[in-house]
Write a protein that holds these residues in place. Structure first.
Motif, mmCIF file in Angstrom:
data_model
loop_
_atom_site.group_PDB
_atom_site.id
_atom_site.type_symbol
_atom_site.label_atom_id
_atom_site.label_comp_id
_atom_site.label_asym_id
_atom_site.label_seq_id
_atom_site.Cartn_x
_atom_site.Cartn_y
_atom_site.Cartn_z
ATOM 1 N N VAL A 52 54.863 75.174 22.445
ATOM 2 C CA VAL A 52 56.135 74.520 22.798
ATOM 3 C C VAL A 52 55.967 73.695 24.072
ATOM 4 O O VAL A 52 56.443 72.552 24.144
ATOM 5 N N LYS A 53 55.283 74.242 25.070
ATOM 6 C CA LYS A 53 55.080 73.529 26.327
ATOM 7 C C LYS A 53 54.289 72.242 26.102
ATOM 8 O O LYS A 53 54.657 71.182 26.612
ATOM 9 N N GLN A 54 53.231 72.325 25.323
ATOM 10 C CA GLN A 54 52.414 71.137 25.058
ATOM 11 C C GLN A 54 53.201 70.086 24.277
ATOM 12 O O GLN A 54 53.068 68.894 24.536
ATOM 13 N N ALA A 55 54.020 70.520 23.348
ATOM 14 C CA ALA A 55 54.825 69.575 22.571
ATOM 15 C C ALA A 55 55.833 68.855 23.461
ATOM 16 O O ALA A 55 56.139 67.677 23.231
ATOM 17 N N GLN A 56 56.352 69.526 24.476
ATOM 18 C CA GLN A 56 57.299 68.891 25.391
ATOM 19 C C GLN A 56 56.617 67.885 26.311
ATOM 20 O O GLN A 56 57.224 66.911 26.718
ATOM 21 N N VAL A 57 55.352 68.118 26.621
ATOM 22 C CA VAL A 57 54.631 67.240 27.533
ATOM 23 C C VAL A 57 54.097 66.008 26.810
ATOM 24 O O VAL A 57 54.195 64.896 27.308
ATOM 25 N N PHE A 58 53.550 66.201 25.627
ATOM 26 C CA PHE A 58 52.970 65.099 24.877
ATOM 27 C C PHE A 58 53.948 64.593 23.821
ATOM 28 O O PHE A 58 54.959 65.212 23.549
ATOM 29 N N ALA A 59 53.645 63.477 23.228
ATOM 30 C CA ALA A 59 54.522 62.867 22.221
ATOM 31 C C ALA A 59 54.229 63.454 20.843
ATOM 32 O O ALA A 59 53.871 62.746 19.911
ATOM 33 N N ILE A 60 54.378 64.770 20.740
ATOM 34 C CA ILE A 60 54.169 65.436 19.452
ATOM 35 C C ILE A 60 55.343 66.360 19.161
ATOM 36 O O ILE A 60 56.013 66.852 20.058
ATOM 37 N N ASP A 61 55.583 66.560 17.892
ATOM 38 C CA ASP A 61 56.581 67.516 17.424
ATOM 39 C C ASP A 61 55.840 68.544 16.585
ATOM 40 O O ASP A 61 54.927 68.201 15.838
ATOM 41 N N ILE A 62 56.238 69.796 16.702
ATOM 42 C CA ILE A 62 55.635 70.847 15.894
ATOM 43 C C ILE A 62 56.450 70.959 14.608
ATOM 44 O O ILE A 62 57.612 71.356 14.635
ATOM 45 N N ALA A 63 55.835 70.587 13.501
ATOM 46 C CA ALA A 63 56.516 70.647 12.202
ATOM 47 C C ALA A 63 56.466 72.060 11.634
ATOM 48 O O ALA A 63 57.427 72.524 11.016
ATOM 49 N N ALA A 64 55.346 72.756 11.844
ATOM 50 C CA ALA A 64 55.186 74.132 11.357
ATOM 51 C C ALA A 64 54.001 74.759 12.060
ATOM 52 O O ALA A 64 53.111 74.055 12.540
ATOM 53 N N TYR A 65 54.015 76.088 12.127
ATOM 54 C CA TYR A 65 52.852 76.789 12.658
ATOM 55 C C TYR A 65 52.803 78.198 12.096
ATOM 56 O O TYR A 65 53.808 78.747 11.658
ATOM 57 N N ALA A 66 51.602 78.761 12.091
ATOM 58 C CA ALA A 66 51.386 80.143 11.662
ATOM 59 C C ALA A 66 50.279 80.720 12.525
ATOM 60 O O ALA A 66 49.222 80.115 12.682
ATOM 61 N N ASN A 88 52.967 53.982 32.613
ATOM 62 C CA ASN A 88 51.779 54.670 33.129
ATOM 63 C C ASN A 88 52.177 55.822 34.047
ATOM 64 O O ASN A 88 51.556 56.884 34.029
ATOM 65 N N GLU A 89 53.230 55.619 34.838
ATOM 66 C CA GLU A 89 53.700 56.674 35.739
ATOM 67 C C GLU A 89 54.222 57.869 34.953
ATOM 68 O O GLU A 89 54.021 59.021 35.344
ATOM 69 N N GLU A 90 54.908 57.601 33.851
ATOM 70 C CA GLU A 90 55.424 58.686 33.001
ATOM 71 C C GLU A 90 54.274 59.514 32.424
ATOM 72 O O GLU A 90 54.341 60.740 32.371
ATOM 73 N N VAL A 91 53.217 58.854 31.999
ATOM 74 C CA VAL A 91 52.047 59.556 31.455
ATOM 75 C C VAL A 91 51.432 60.442 32.538
ATOM 76 O O VAL A 91 51.116 61.616 32.296
ATOM 77 N N ILE A 92 51.293 59.923 33.734
ATOM 78 C CA ILE A 92 50.733 60.702 34.842
ATOM 79 C C ILE A 92 51.618 61.897 35.163
ATOM 80 O O ILE A 92 51.134 63.019 35.353
ATOM 81 N N ASP A 93 52.935 61.686 35.214
ATOM 82 C CA ASP A 93 53.868 62.786 35.491
ATOM 83 C C ASP A 93 53.766 63.880 34.434
ATOM 84 O O ASP A 93 53.827 65.065 34.752
ATOM 85 N N ARG A 94 53.605 63.489 33.186
ATOM 86 C CA ARG A 94 53.500 64.476 32.105
ATOM 87 C C ARG A 94 52.200 65.277 32.214
ATOM 88 O O ARG A 94 52.190 66.471 31.969
ATOM 89 N N TRP A 95 51.102 64.636 32.573
ATOM 90 C CA TRP A 95 49.841 65.353 32.779
ATOM 91 C C TRP A 95 49.988 66.357 33.912
ATOM 92 O O TRP A 95 49.457 67.460 33.866
#
Length: 100
Positions: A52-66, A88-95
């Motif tokens: 969940v944390k990684q999905a909030q930081v990067f531009a990904i959505d978790i469709a399913a997991y097991a 570019n600043e937004e990308v740095i802030d997310r990292w």
């Protein structure tokens, strides 16, 4: 043989990707190891929180997991539009959210 990421990820083909990660040498990721009588149940919640944390930081959505005892599957949707809108600043802030 390894391939460059640009050959593995193609937004024209699909924005969805099925990723798998597994343990080696009969190690346990989650669950109860009967052989050593050790419980690794706490790792399941940790792994869910990390996804969940990684999905909030990067531009990904978790469709399913097991999450299984020695491996996990996750189906990710790459949100290319969201990523293109970032400066570019937004990308740095997310990292920095992940790596202080």
């Amino acid at each position: 043989m390894t391939k460059p990421r640009k050959q593995l990820v193609s937004f024209e083909a699909t924005p969805y990707y099925h990723c798998i990660s597994r343990c080696v040498r009969r190690a346990f990721l989650c669950g109860h190891d009967k052989q050593s009588d050790t419980s690794y149940e706490h790792r399941c919640a940790w792994l869910e929180d990390e996804l969940v944390k990684q999905a909030q930081v990067f531009a990904i959505d978790i469709a399913a997991y097991a999450i299984m005892s020695n491996h996990y599957h996750v189906v990710l949707h790459i949100n290319a539009k969201q990523a293109k809108d970032w400066s570019n600043e937004e990308v740095i802030d997310r990292w920095h959210m992940l790596y202080h």
